[in-house]
Design a protein around this motif. Structure first.
Motif, mmCIF file in Angstrom:
data_model
loop_
_atom_site.group_PDB
_atom_site.id
_atom_site.type_symbol
_atom_site.label_atom_id
_atom_site.label_comp_id
_atom_site.label_asym_id
_atom_site.label_seq_id
_atom_site.Cartn_x
_atom_site.Cartn_y
_atom_site.Cartn_z
ATOM 1 N N TRP A 13 41.326 27.172 49.626
ATOM 2 C CA TRP A 13 40.106 26.995 48.431
ATOM 3 C C TRP A 13 39.200 28.008 48.935
ATOM 4 O O TRP A 13 39.145 28.803 50.114
ATOM 5 C CB TRP A 13 39.392 25.703 48.751
ATOM 6 C CG TRP A 13 38.679 25.296 49.802
ATOM 7 C CD1 TRP A 13 37.417 25.600 50.040
ATOM 8 C CD2 TRP A 13 39.275 24.863 50.966
ATOM 9 N NE1 TRP A 13 37.346 25.124 51.408
ATOM 10 C CE2 TRP A 13 38.203 24.804 51.878
ATOM 11 C CE3 TRP A 13 40.606 24.224 51.273
ATOM 12 C CZ2 TRP A 13 38.658 23.862 53.207
ATOM 13 C CZ3 TRP A 13 40.699 23.848 52.531
ATOM 14 C CH2 TRP A 13 39.753 23.534 53.330
ATOM 15 N N ARG A 14 38.464 28.412 47.962
ATOM 16 C CA ARG A 14 37.398 29.535 48.472
ATOM 17 C C ARG A 14 36.028 28.686 48.315
ATOM 18 O O ARG A 14 35.782 27.571 47.467
ATOM 19 C CB ARG A 14 37.218 30.451 47.275
ATOM 20 C CG ARG A 14 38.573 31.363 47.335
ATOM 21 C CD ARG A 14 38.365 32.648 46.216
ATOM 22 N NE ARG A 14 39.407 33.545 46.304
ATOM 23 C CZ ARG A 14 40.629 33.596 45.785
ATOM 24 N NH1 ARG A 14 40.933 32.413 45.096
ATOM 25 N NH2 ARG A 14 41.511 34.397 46.033
ATOM 26 N N HIS A 15 34.963 29.220 48.942
ATOM 27 C CA HIS A 15 33.693 28.496 48.858
ATOM 28 C C HIS A 15 32.675 29.522 47.932
ATOM 29 O O HIS A 15 33.038 30.831 47.880
ATOM 30 C CB HIS A 15 32.889 28.686 50.449
ATOM 31 C CG HIS A 15 33.425 27.581 51.238
ATOM 32 N ND1 HIS A 15 32.694 27.106 52.207
ATOM 33 C CD2 HIS A 15 34.512 26.716 51.202
ATOM 34 C CE1 HIS A 15 33.399 26.002 52.996
ATOM 35 N NE2 HIS A 15 34.405 25.761 52.048
ATOM 36 N N GLU A 18 31.187 33.414 48.692
ATOM 37 C CA GLU A 18 31.815 34.091 49.736
ATOM 38 C C GLU A 18 33.257 34.751 49.291
ATOM 39 O O GLU A 18 34.098 34.411 48.808
ATOM 40 C CB GLU A 18 32.577 32.956 50.711
ATOM 41 C CG GLU A 18 31.572 32.217 51.732
ATOM 42 C CD GLU A 18 32.354 31.364 52.811
ATOM 43 O OE1 GLU A 18 31.630 30.804 53.602
ATOM 44 O OE2 GLU A 18 33.561 31.077 52.340
ATOM 45 N N GLU A 19 32.855 36.048 49.074
ATOM 46 C CA GLU A 19 33.838 37.032 48.628
ATOM 47 C C GLU A 19 35.001 37.564 49.825
ATOM 48 O O GLU A 19 34.314 37.596 50.937
ATOM 49 C CB GLU A 19 32.975 38.597 48.351
ATOM 50 C CG GLU A 19 32.029 38.138 47.093
ATOM 51 C CD GLU A 19 32.938 37.785 45.821
ATOM 52 O OE1 GLU A 19 33.969 38.073 45.472
ATOM 53 O OE2 GLU A 19 32.126 37.013 44.970
ATOM 54 N N LYS A 21 37.116 35.852 51.199
ATOM 55 C CA LYS A 21 37.406 34.744 52.404
ATOM 56 C C LYS A 21 38.267 33.682 51.589
ATOM 57 O O LYS A 21 37.691 33.235 50.718
ATOM 58 C CB LYS A 21 36.301 34.256 52.973
ATOM 59 C CG LYS A 21 36.497 33.548 54.257
ATOM 60 C CD LYS A 21 35.257 32.864 54.982
ATOM 61 C CE LYS A 21 34.485 33.887 55.770
ATOM 62 N NZ LYS A 21 33.490 33.420 56.452
ATOM 63 N N ILE A 22 39.178 33.038 52.231
ATOM 64 C CA ILE A 22 40.052 31.946 51.940
ATOM 65 C C ILE A 22 39.963 30.868 53.059
ATOM 66 O O ILE A 22 40.321 31.283 54.084
ATOM 67 C CB ILE A 22 41.131 32.129 51.264
ATOM 68 C CG1 ILE A 22 41.274 32.960 50.048
ATOM 69 C CG2 ILE A 22 42.079 30.971 51.031
ATOM 70 C CD1 ILE A 22 42.755 33.420 49.580
ATOM 71 N N HIS A 37 40.088 29.722 58.459
ATOM 72 C CA HIS A 37 39.716 30.792 57.112
ATOM 73 C C HIS A 37 40.390 31.914 57.541
ATOM 74 O O HIS A 37 40.480 32.492 58.747
ATOM 75 C CB HIS A 37 38.409 30.978 56.817
ATOM 76 C CG HIS A 37 37.517 31.855 57.770
ATOM 77 N ND1 HIS A 37 37.034 31.134 58.677
ATOM 78 C CD2 HIS A 37 37.272 32.895 57.917
ATOM 79 C CE1 HIS A 37 36.320 32.042 59.717
ATOM 80 N NE2 HIS A 37 36.410 33.035 59.087
ATOM 81 N N TYR A 45 45.991 36.407 53.917
ATOM 82 C CA TYR A 45 45.102 36.360 52.726
ATOM 83 C C TYR A 45 45.916 36.552 51.448
ATOM 84 O O TYR A 45 45.790 35.875 50.462
ATOM 85 C CB TYR A 45 43.924 37.268 52.560
ATOM 86 C CG TYR A 45 42.943 37.288 51.714
ATOM 87 C CD1 TYR A 45 41.733 36.625 51.544
ATOM 88 C CD2 TYR A 45 43.202 38.062 50.414
ATOM 89 C CE1 TYR A 45 40.908 36.405 50.594
ATOM 90 C CE2 TYR A 45 42.384 37.924 49.576
ATOM 91 C CZ TYR A 45 41.269 37.217 49.615
ATOM 92 O OH TYR A 45 40.213 36.989 48.566
ATOM 93 N N ASP A 49 46.279 33.897 48.281
ATOM 94 C CA ASP A 49 45.543 34.343 47.149
ATOM 95 C C ASP A 49 46.688 34.343 46.064
ATOM 96 O O ASP A 49 46.540 33.751 45.040
ATOM 97 C CB ASP A 49 44.992 35.598 47.299
ATOM 98 C CG ASP A 49 44.270 36.401 46.230
ATOM 99 O OD1 ASP A 49 43.285 35.516 45.549
ATOM 100 O OD2 ASP A 49 44.643 37.305 45.537
ATOM 101 N N GLY A 59 38.485 30.092 41.922
ATOM 102 C CA GLY A 59 37.311 29.927 42.817
ATOM 103 C C GLY A 59 36.788 28.350 42.646
ATOM 104 O O GLY A 59 37.350 27.780 41.884
#
Length: 69
Positions: A13-15, A18-19, A21-22, A37, A45, A49, A59
């Motif tokens: 998931w993404r926060h 935060e660009e 970064k997974i 992460h 990544y 992704d 996102g």
């Protein structure tokens, strides 16, 4: 070459905010889980992704009902 028969990455998931970064949960062979992460520009990544995009995940939810999944 040995094959890993069980999933290693359980979820990703993404926060918000935060660009590039997974976050993901990985599981050890003994069943213990770890939150990790990965940053953009790495092969992992790109793999994570691609799986997130294939599921339609772009996102975290924005809070705007018009864009909620």
């Amino acid at each position: 070459m040995p094959r890993i028969s069980n999933p290693v990455v359980l979820r990703a998931w993404r926060h918000r905010g935060e660009e590039g970064k997974i976050h993901y949960m990985a599981v050890y062979a003994d069943g213990k889980e770890r939150h990790l992460h990965v940053n953009a520009g790495t092969p992992l990544y790109d793999v994570l992704d691609s799986h997130l995009l294939a599921q339609g995940y772009t996102g975290p939810k924005s809070g705007d009902p018009a864009t909620e999944e």
